[in-house]
Scaffold this motif. Sequence first.
Motif, PDB file in Angstrom:
ATOM      1  N   GLU A 275       3.309  13.725  -3.355  1.00 24.67           N
ATOM      2  CA  GLU A 275       3.128  14.485  -2.211  1.00 24.67           C
ATOM      3  C   GLU A 275       2.357  13.311  -1.287  1.00 24.67           C
ATOM      4  O   GLU A 275       2.383  13.662   0.114  1.00 24.67           O
ATOM      5  N   ASN A 276       1.673  12.482  -1.634  1.00 27.72           N
ATOM      6  CA  ASN A 276       0.895  11.292  -0.505  1.00 27.72           C
ATOM      7  C   ASN A 276       1.006  10.048  -1.225  1.00 27.72           C
ATOM      8  O   ASN A 276       0.117   9.450  -1.762  1.00 27.72           O
ATOM      9  N   PRO A 277       2.293   9.310  -0.948  1.00 28.50           N
ATOM     10  CA  PRO A 277       2.542   8.085  -1.781  1.00 28.50           C
ATOM     11  C   PRO A 277       1.901   7.094  -1.189  1.00 28.50           C
ATOM     12  O   PRO A 277       1.652   7.037   0.163  1.00 28.50           O
ATOM     13  N   VAL A 278       1.329   6.260  -2.104  1.00 25.02           N
ATOM     14  CA  VAL A 278       0.716   4.891  -1.676  1.00 25.02           C
ATOM     15  C   VAL A 278       1.502   3.744  -2.239  1.00 25.02           C
ATOM     16  O   VAL A 278       1.801   3.786  -3.215  1.00 25.02           O
ATOM     17  N   LEU A 279       1.959   2.829  -1.327  1.00 22.87           N
ATOM     18  CA  LEU A 279       2.857   1.947  -1.515  1.00 22.87           C
ATOM     19  C   LEU A 279       1.945   0.821  -2.387  1.00 22.87           C
ATOM     20  O   LEU A 279       0.756   0.133  -1.954  1.00 22.87           O
ATOM     21  N   MET A 280       2.360   0.418  -3.546  1.00 25.30           N
ATOM     22  CA  MET A 280       1.628  -0.517  -4.632  1.00 25.30           C
ATOM     23  C   MET A 280       2.287  -1.844  -4.441  1.00 25.30           C
ATOM     24  O   MET A 280       1.605  -2.882  -4.655  1.00 25.30           O
ATOM     25  N   ALA A 281       3.645  -1.894  -4.358  1.00 29.78           N
ATOM     26  CA  ALA A 281       4.272  -3.334  -4.557  1.00 29.78           C
ATOM     27  C   ALA A 281       5.667  -3.209  -3.880  1.00 29.78           C
ATOM     28  O   ALA A 281       6.390  -2.133  -4.049  1.00 29.78           O
ATOM     29  N   THR A 282       6.194  -4.402  -3.715  1.00 28.34           N
ATOM     30  CA  THR A 282       7.660  -4.350  -3.397  1.00 28.34           C
ATOM     31  C   THR A 282       8.364  -5.685  -4.461  1.00 28.34           C
ATOM     32  O   THR A 282       7.767  -6.540  -4.577  1.00 28.34           O
ATOM     33  N   ILE A 283       9.307  -5.026  -5.106  1.00 24.28           N
ATOM     34  CA  ILE A 283       9.990  -5.971  -5.897  1.00 24.28           C
ATOM     35  C   ILE A 283      10.897  -7.045  -5.493  1.00 24.28           C
ATOM     36  O   ILE A 283      11.520  -6.561  -4.433  1.00 24.28           O
ATOM     37  N   GLY A 284      10.866  -8.290  -5.831  1.00 23.30           N
ATOM     38  CA  GLY A 284      11.503  -9.258  -5.237  1.00 23.30           C
ATOM     39  C   GLY A 284      12.797  -9.725  -6.159  1.00 23.30           C
ATOM     40  O   GLY A 284      13.400  -8.695  -6.832  1.00 23.30           O
ATOM     41  N   GLY A 285      13.036 -10.887  -6.260  1.00 23.10           N
ATOM     42  CA  GLY A 285      13.933 -11.340  -7.262  1.00 23.10           C
ATOM     43  C   GLY A 285      13.849 -11.409  -8.668  1.00 23.10           C
ATOM     44  O   GLY A 285      12.651 -11.304  -9.094  1.00 23.10           O
ATOM     45  N   ALA A 286      14.788 -11.692  -9.368  1.00 21.32           N
ATOM     46  CA  ALA A 286      14.477 -11.875 -11.096  1.00 21.32           C
ATOM     47  C   ALA A 286      14.054 -13.058 -11.203  1.00 21.32           C
ATOM     48  O   ALA A 286      14.123 -14.062 -10.597  1.00 21.32           O
TER      49      ALA A 286
ATOM     50  N   GLY B  90      -0.655  -2.396 -12.557  1.00 23.72           N
ATOM     51  CA  GLY B  90      -0.076  -0.984 -13.269  1.00 23.72           C
ATOM     52  C   GLY B  90      -1.485  -0.292 -13.739  1.00 23.72           C
ATOM     53  O   GLY B  90      -1.336   0.493 -14.789  1.00 23.72           O
ATOM     54  N   ASP B  91      -2.486  -0.315 -13.124  1.00 17.28           N
ATOM     55  CA  ASP B  91      -3.882   0.191 -13.604  1.00 17.28           C
ATOM     56  C   ASP B  91      -4.282   1.362 -12.940  1.00 17.28           C
ATOM     57  O   ASP B  91      -5.312   2.065 -13.002  1.00 17.28           O
ATOM     58  N   TYR B  92      -3.366   1.802 -12.100  1.00 17.44           N
ATOM     59  CA  TYR B  92      -3.613   3.079 -11.108  1.00 17.44           C
ATOM     60  C   TYR B  92      -2.751   4.193 -11.420  1.00 17.44           C
ATOM     61  O   TYR B  92      -2.712   4.997 -10.579  1.00 17.44           O
ATOM     62  N   GLY B  93      -2.178   4.306 -12.693  1.00 18.16           N
ATOM     63  CA  GLY B  93      -1.420   5.402 -12.780  1.00 18.16           C
ATOM     64  C   GLY B  93       0.164   5.162 -12.847  1.00 18.16           C
ATOM     65  O   GLY B  93       0.531   3.971 -12.764  1.00 18.16           O
ATOM     66  N   ASN B  94       1.189   6.012 -12.503  1.00 17.63           N
ATOM     67  CA  ASN B  94       2.610   5.985 -12.374  1.00 17.63           C
ATOM     68  C   ASN B  94       2.842   5.074 -11.265  1.00 17.63           C
ATOM     69  O   ASN B  94       2.301   5.163 -10.291  1.00 17.63           O
ATOM     70  N   LEU B  95       3.982   4.379 -11.655  1.00 18.82           N
ATOM     71  CA  LEU B  95       4.573   3.433 -10.419  1.00 18.82           C
ATOM     72  C   LEU B  95       5.660   4.081 -10.187  1.00 18.82           C
ATOM     73  O   LEU B  95       6.734   4.209 -11.225  1.00 18.82           O
TER      74      LEU B  95
ATOM     75  N   GLY C 115      13.136   8.146  -7.798  1.00 17.67           N
ATOM     76  CA  GLY C 115      13.042   9.098  -8.695  1.00 17.67           C
ATOM     77  C   GLY C 115      12.513   8.435 -10.155  1.00 17.67           C
ATOM     78  O   GLY C 115      12.142   8.924 -11.008  1.00 17.67           O
ATOM     79  N   ARG C 116      12.642   6.984 -10.093  1.00 20.82           N
ATOM     80  CA  ARG C 116      12.322   6.399 -11.479  1.00 20.82           C
ATOM     81  C   ARG C 116      10.752   6.298 -11.722  1.00 20.82           C
ATOM     82  O   ARG C 116      10.030   5.923 -10.495  1.00 20.82           O
ATOM     83  N   THR C 117      10.229   5.993 -12.676  1.00 24.86           N
ATOM     84  CA  THR C 117       8.800   5.776 -13.087  1.00 24.86           C
ATOM     85  C   THR C 117       8.848   4.731 -14.083  1.00 24.86           C
ATOM     86  O   THR C 117       9.296   4.687 -14.924  1.00 24.86           O
ATOM     87  N   PHE C 118       7.925   3.563 -13.774  1.00 26.79           N
ATOM     88  CA  PHE C 118       7.886   2.494 -14.393  1.00 26.79           C
ATOM     89  C   PHE C 118       6.645   2.185 -15.156  1.00 26.79           C
ATOM     90  O   PHE C 118       5.455   2.315 -14.529  1.00 26.79           O
ATOM     91  N   GLU C 119       6.810   1.729 -16.176  1.00 26.88           N
ATOM     92  CA  GLU C 119       5.758   1.054 -17.192  1.00 26.88           C
ATOM     93  C   GLU C 119       5.755  -0.374 -17.262  1.00 26.88           C
ATOM     94  O   GLU C 119       6.714  -1.050 -17.381  1.00 26.88           O
TER      95      GLU C 119
ATOM     96  N   TYR D  82       5.413   3.031  -5.666  1.00 27.21           N
ATOM     97  CA  TYR D  82       4.333   3.936  -5.158  1.00 27.21           C
ATOM     98  C   TYR D  82       3.621   4.553  -6.153  1.00 27.21           C
ATOM     99  O   TYR D  82       4.116   4.692  -7.452  1.00 27.21           O
ATOM    100  N   ILE D  83       2.450   5.030  -6.015  1.00 26.64           N
ATOM    101  CA  ILE D  83       1.470   5.979  -6.827  1.00 26.64           C
ATOM    102  C   ILE D  83       1.087   7.071  -5.959  1.00 26.64           C
ATOM    103  O   ILE D  83       1.265   7.020  -4.868  1.00 26.64           O
ATOM    104  N   GLU D  84       0.649   8.053  -6.574  1.00 24.24           N
ATOM    105  CA  GLU D  84       0.005   9.259  -5.749  1.00 24.24           C
ATOM    106  C   GLU D  84      -1.282   8.984  -5.147  1.00 24.24           C
ATOM    107  O   GLU D  84      -2.071   8.089  -6.204  1.00 24.24           O
ATOM    108  N   ARG D  85      -1.742   9.376  -4.163  1.00 24.97           N
ATOM    109  CA  ARG D  85      -3.168   9.124  -3.633  1.00 24.97           C
ATOM    110  C   ARG D  85      -4.053   9.388  -4.498  1.00 24.97           C
ATOM    111  O   ARG D  85      -5.155   8.835  -4.699  1.00 24.97           O
ATOM    112  N   ASP D  86      -3.914  10.515  -5.202  1.00 30.00           N
ATOM    113  CA  ASP D  86      -5.068  11.123  -6.210  1.00 30.00           C
ATOM    114  C   ASP D  86      -5.377   9.995  -7.349  1.00 30.00           C
ATOM    115  O   ASP D  86      -6.373  10.327  -7.935  1.00 30.00           O
ATOM    116  N   ASN D  87      -4.178   9.267  -7.653  1.00 34.74           N
ATOM    117  CA  ASN D  87      -4.637   8.243  -8.695  1.00 34.74           C
ATOM    118  C   ASN D  87      -5.596   7.244  -8.330  1.00 34.74           C
ATOM    119  O   ASN D  87      -5.986   6.630  -9.228  1.00 34.74           O
ATOM    120  N   LEU D  88      -5.968   7.022  -7.129  1.00 34.18           N
ATOM    121  CA  LEU D  88      -7.108   5.954  -6.693  1.00 34.18           C
ATOM    122  C   LEU D  88      -8.357   6.552  -7.169  1.00 34.18           C
ATOM    123  O   LEU D  88      -8.769   7.537  -6.797  1.00 34.18           O
TER     124      LEU D  88
END
Length: 223
Positions: free
Chosen positions: A39-50, A70-75, A80-84, A117-123
């Motif tokens: 609902e309120n996405p916060v951009l955490m990172a942008t993936i680059g090359g391998a 990775g310390d602020y909840g789901n990425l 639609g994918r969620t990363f660990e 991204y993460i949800e703003r509420d996870n901050l």
Amino acid sequence: MTRAAWRHAARFRFHSAALRLREAPDLRLHVKDVMAKLENPVLMATIGGAQGLRGEVRAKAYTADPTALGDYGNLHSMDGRTFEILDIREMKNVVVVRFRGINDRNAAEALNGLELYIERDNLPDEELEEDEFFYADLEGLEALDDQGVSYGTVTGVFDFGAGDLLELKGPGKRPVLIPFSEVSVLDIDLEGGKITIDPLAAGLVDGEDGGPKFTPDKPKKKK
């Protein structure tokens, strides 16, 4: 809320806005092919090359501590994918990340350019001190001078290498950038939905004749 801790504020983008982050408990989750409706996405990172052959990727993290990505909840990605995050380490100006389920170079290369991204509420608001705030919360605040004259709303926070800049935009006006410093921005009132600025220090008026470089809106009448 009083003045921010300007010198120590870390850059963090939220649809072109930034924020300061403090470390939070480790909340790492799995990669899942599910629709993550933020609902309120916060951009955490942008993936680059391998990086290498084992599925690691290079990423640009927007947290104060890049390895705390990775310390602020789901990425989440917007598809639609969620990363660990299984492992993360710094390398020059980026971090090298290994995600669960990404096991070879081909899979890693497929993530190039993906934004996470993460949800703003996870901050962790409860960890903020009195003079700290999240830059993400600045977006949408109205910029007023001490006479109540409006210079638009904050639509972004940028850093092009010479310090943070606030982007202001009024209805029907082009965006303008002002220095995000305690000289230009005198006060931040999150509850009141506004920031108080010094138009002269912010470069919005000409110091020689007082003429406007940016046409402000008229002061709002008090109800």
